[in-house]
Design a protein around this motif. Structure first.
Motif, PDB file in Angstrom:
ATOM      1  N   CYS A 124      26.212  44.099 -76.664  1.00 18.59           N
ATOM      2  CA  CYS A 124      26.220  45.542 -76.924  1.00 18.59           C
ATOM      3  C   CYS A 124      24.821  46.173 -76.945  1.00 18.59           C
ATOM      4  O   CYS A 124      23.945  45.748 -77.676  1.00 18.59           O
ATOM      5  CB  CYS A 124      26.911  45.804 -78.274  1.00 18.59           C
ATOM      6  N   ILE A 125      24.620  47.193 -76.107  1.00 17.56           N
ATOM      7  CA  ILE A 125      23.302  47.830 -76.022  1.00 17.56           C
ATOM      8  C   ILE A 125      23.277  49.201 -76.710  1.00 17.56           C
ATOM      9  O   ILE A 125      22.361  49.999 -76.490  1.00 17.56           O
ATOM     10  CB  ILE A 125      22.812  47.940 -74.553  1.00 17.56           C
TER      11      ILE A 125
ATOM     12  N   ASP B  76      17.120  47.550 -85.433  1.00 16.76           N
ATOM     13  CA  ASP B  76      17.573  46.528 -84.491  1.00 16.76           C
ATOM     14  C   ASP B  76      18.976  46.844 -83.968  1.00 16.76           C
ATOM     15  O   ASP B  76      19.364  46.363 -82.900  1.00 16.76           O
ATOM     16  CB  ASP B  76      17.531  45.145 -85.134  1.00 16.76           C
ATOM     17  N   GLU B  77      19.687  47.626 -84.743  1.00 15.17           N
ATOM     18  CA  GLU B  77      21.037  48.107 -84.379  1.00 15.17           C
ATOM     19  C   GLU B  77      21.782  47.271 -83.323  1.00 15.17           C
ATOM     20  O   GLU B  77      22.100  47.753 -82.240  1.00 15.17           O
ATOM     21  CB  GLU B  77      20.983  49.568 -83.909  1.00 15.17           C
ATOM     22  N   GLY B  78      22.081  46.025 -83.701  1.00 14.04           N
ATOM     23  CA  GLY B  78      22.728  45.147 -82.731  1.00 14.04           C
ATOM     24  C   GLY B  78      24.209  44.956 -82.962  1.00 14.04           C
ATOM     25  O   GLY B  78      24.896  44.350 -82.136  1.00 14.04           O
ATOM     26  N   GLU B  79      24.726  45.461 -84.073  1.00 14.14           N
ATOM     27  CA  GLU B  79      26.140  45.233 -84.375  1.00 14.14           C
ATOM     28  C   GLU B  79      27.001  45.918 -83.318  1.00 14.14           C
ATOM     29  O   GLU B  79      26.871  47.127 -83.114  1.00 14.14           O
ATOM     30  CB  GLU B  79      26.475  45.792 -85.762  1.00 14.14           C
ATOM     31  N   PRO B  80      27.861  45.164 -82.630  1.00 13.23           N
ATOM     32  CA  PRO B  80      28.671  45.792 -81.588  1.00 13.23           C
ATOM     33  C   PRO B  80      29.393  47.057 -82.081  1.00 13.23           C
ATOM     34  O   PRO B  80      29.962  47.074 -83.174  1.00 13.23           O
ATOM     35  CB  PRO B  80      29.667  44.686 -81.223  1.00 13.23           C
ATOM     36  N   GLY B  81      29.315  48.094 -81.282  1.00 12.58           N
ATOM     37  CA  GLY B  81      29.985  49.336 -81.625  1.00 12.58           C
ATOM     38  C   GLY B  81      29.146  50.261 -82.484  1.00 12.58           C
ATOM     39  O   GLY B  81      29.618  51.310 -82.904  1.00 12.58           O
ATOM     40  N   THR B  82      27.904  49.898 -82.761  1.00 10.66           N
ATOM     41  CA  THR B  82      27.048  50.751 -83.587  1.00 10.66           C
ATOM     42  C   THR B  82      25.987  51.433 -82.732  1.00 10.66           C
ATOM     43  O   THR B  82      25.294  50.780 -81.961  1.00 10.66           O
ATOM     44  CB  THR B  82      26.341  49.926 -84.682  1.00 10.66           C
TER      45      THR B  82
END
Ligand SMILES: Cc1cc2nc3c(=O)[nH]c(=O)nc-3n(C[C@H](O)[C@H](O)[C@H](O)COP(=O)(O)O)c2cc1C
Ligand code: SF4
Ligand code: FES
Lengths: 165, 399
Positions: A124-125, B76-82
């Motif tokens: 997810c990007i 870092d905002e790596g959580e899927p969907g965030t």
């Protein structure tokens, strides 16, 4: 993609160390810069970086191989990273993946024979509301359709150097 | 590379109405202890997912005696969907830097570091530009806003593509130039963080909320939300709905009400909290998004009636197999086993005995893994097995 000349490489890395400092914390930024310029972090580069920071080359390898955007394997001038995570999957990433394979003639994880483009999956990007999403180097493309792929790939093929390298 | 920001849709955000630096000015007129008390009074809890009370975290760090301290903004905002941090950083970066500056003052830090994920490299020039302007206006640098002895600056450091680096101790390892492998805790970063100095790590949204709280007051903030979940929260909404985007709601909103707002009423399930969160079936849509019920960093992935629920589990487990740092055994071995079980279930060919073993392993992971990644990666798997038992059981074996 030819390995950089040792002298030029030493000068380059010397410049980076001057700018970023000789501390261990400079390692990741230095490797990021090298990857950007040379598209690979080869054994010789690791050796030179290790000397400049006074650490063991194995340490450099261990860090380079940990991060998806570094890696020790050679990559193309441009890297296309297609998001494979759920919302982009729902939005149709499989059709875009197929178009990318066809247009580039390579599988995910591979680089075109001319060394221009590497194709990879990304986690997810952060463009989940606008999927399918992909990155071309640092540039984000959203709501990509299979029809868009031709132009995206053509732009990569035409551009012999990364704009920011 | 490109200056283009890819903005998201959604509803009106309170941050748009907060005048920058009003909060900073108010905070700098207070004593350091009063700043922390104000944050505690607001009830603010971390917006990055774990929900730790922000005032308490600052207090731990402020109590440490050290020459050097740091405040890190976790971008870092790596959580899927965030993707709400991306929106905050593109539209309201000043508020984030303001929150960092207030935090720096409170704990006694001289440097703030934004750890920006590699995938957001295109935001870096924008952030550096905002920082530069703040320096020029005396909002960063020596004697911030003329406060004698308060020197504080902010720099942006880049991630290099690793979900686990969002975990605060892995993030610190990465900043120090090492592999992003989580540390054992204690010691917590507030005591021994970056280069062994006391360090506060806060999420982007937490820091923007701090700025808003000082601009408007704790009463104002507490008027939103519930008792244990004060204030409002940004939700990143994606998947099968008509209006995906970033939405602000007070804590306590039900899933059903949220779905109405985003045009996702027909959903058969919603994944709350990303890959590491839980899958909530439609029969539970009356549940609330709040620390009292379902806590979340704000990822809401809407799963429409046409979707195969096992495919959802498979997608998340592929993510975890890829992103586990491999440092500890339960996580390194457990994620591939769960993935294997899901793939067998998809074929209608999972032996019950094997499934039972993998479930037990998943339970073990939640307690025996070293960091939050391995502790939470079984949640989606387990909640899908429980919530969709019929759909999974009725699966015909594929020929
Ligand atoms: C695997 C993993 C990934 C994480 N990723 C993030 C992230 O991308 N952003 C974030 O703010 N917090 C993330 N966290 C939580 C952080 O460890 C930390 O709790 C948080 O940054 C604290 O900030 P807050 O109290 O303001 O929420 C992650 C945790 C784990 C275990
Ligand atoms: S739980 Fe997983 S990600 Fe966390 S330290 Fe262990 S192997 Fe690494
Ligand atoms: S799911 Fe593809 S960008 Fe988030």
């Amino acid at each position: 993609m030819a390995a950089p000349q040792t002298e030029a490489l030493r000068a380059d890395i010397g410049g980076l160390v001057d700018r970023l400092g000789p501390g261990r914390a400079s390692l990741v930024p230095i490797l990021q810069d090298i990857k950007r310029r040379y598209h690979e972090i080869d054994a010789e580069t690791m050796q030179v970086v290790a000397e400049a920071l006074d650490i063991h080359p194995v340490e450099v390898y261990s860090v380079a191989s940990f991060y998806a955007f570094l890696g020790s394997r050679p990559q193309g001038v441009h890297v296309i990273r297609l998001c494979g995570t759920l919302s982009c999957d729902f939005a149709g990433k499989d059709a875009v993946a197929e178009a990318l394979r066809r247009e580039l003639g390579v599988e995910f994880g591979e680089t075109t024979a001319d060394g221009q483009v590497t194709l990879e999956w990304a986690s997810c990007i952060g463009m989940c509301d606008q999927g399918p999403a992909l990155l071309v180097d640092d540039d984000v493309h959203t709501r990509v359709t299979p029809d868009d792929v031709r132009a995206i790939v053509a732009a990569c093929r035409a551009d012999q150097r990364r704009a920011d390298a | 590379m490109s200056a283009r920001t890819i903005d998201s849709q959604g509803n009106a955000l309170t941050y748009a109405t907060i005048e920058p630096d009003v909060g900073l000015k108010a905070a700098l007129a207070m004593s350091r202890a009063d700043i922390i008390d104000t944050v505690s009074e607001s009830g603010l809890k971390g917006r990055g997912g774990a929900g730790f009370p922000t005032g308490m975290k600052w207090n731990f760090c402020a109590a440490e005696k050290a020459d050097l301290k740091y405040i890190i903004c976790n971008a870092d905002e790596g959580e899927p969907g965030t993707f709400k941090d991306r929106v905050i950083l593109s539209r309201y970066a000043d508020l984030v830097f303001e929150g960092m500056t207030i935090g720096g003052r409170a704990i006694g830090a001289t440097l703030g570091i934004v750890y920006l994920r590699a995938e957001y490299t295109y935001l870096r020039p924008h952030l550096n530009e905002v920082i530069k302007k703040r320096r020029e206006r005396g909002l960063l640098g020596r004697s911030v806003m003329g406060v004698d002895g308060f020197d504080f600056d902010i720099i942006v450091a880049m991630g290099a593509g690793a979900y686990v680096c969002g975990e605060e101790t892995a993030l610190i390892e990465s900043l120090e130039g090492f592999r992003g492998e989580p540390r054992n805790r204690p010691p917590f970063p507030a005591v021994a963080g970056l280069l062994n100095n006391p360090t506060v790590v806060n999420n982007v949204e937490t820091l923007a909320s701090v700025a808003a709280i000082f601009a408007r007051g704790t009463e104002w903030f507490r008027a939103f939300g519930t008792d244990k979940s004060t204030g409002y929260k940004l939700f990143s909404v994606s998947g099968d709905c008509q209006k995906p985007g970033v939405y602000e709601f007070p804590w306590g909103i039900t899933i059903a009400d949220l779905l109405k707002e985003v045009g996702g009423e027909g959903a058969k399930a919603v994944q709350i909290g990303g890959a590491s969160g839980v899958c909530v079936p439609a029969r539970d849509f009356a549940r609330r998004l709040a620390f009292e019920d379902i806590p979340t960093g704000g990822s809401v992935m809407v799963i429409g009636p046409q979707r195969d629920i096992l495919h959802v589990a498979e997608n998340f487990l592929e993510f975890f197999v890829e992103e586990s740092c491999g440092q500890c055994t339960p996580c390194r071995l457990g994620n591939p086993q769960m993935l294997k079980a899901v793939r067998l279930l998809e074929e209608g060919a999972c032996p019950p005995r094997f499934l039972a073993d993998v479930k037990a392993l998943a339970e073990t992971m939640t307690v025996a893994s070293k960091c939050g990644l391995g502790q939470t990666s079984p949640s989606a798997f387990l909640s899908i097995l429980e919530g969709f038992e019929d759909e999974i059981r009725d699966r015909a074996p594929s020929a």
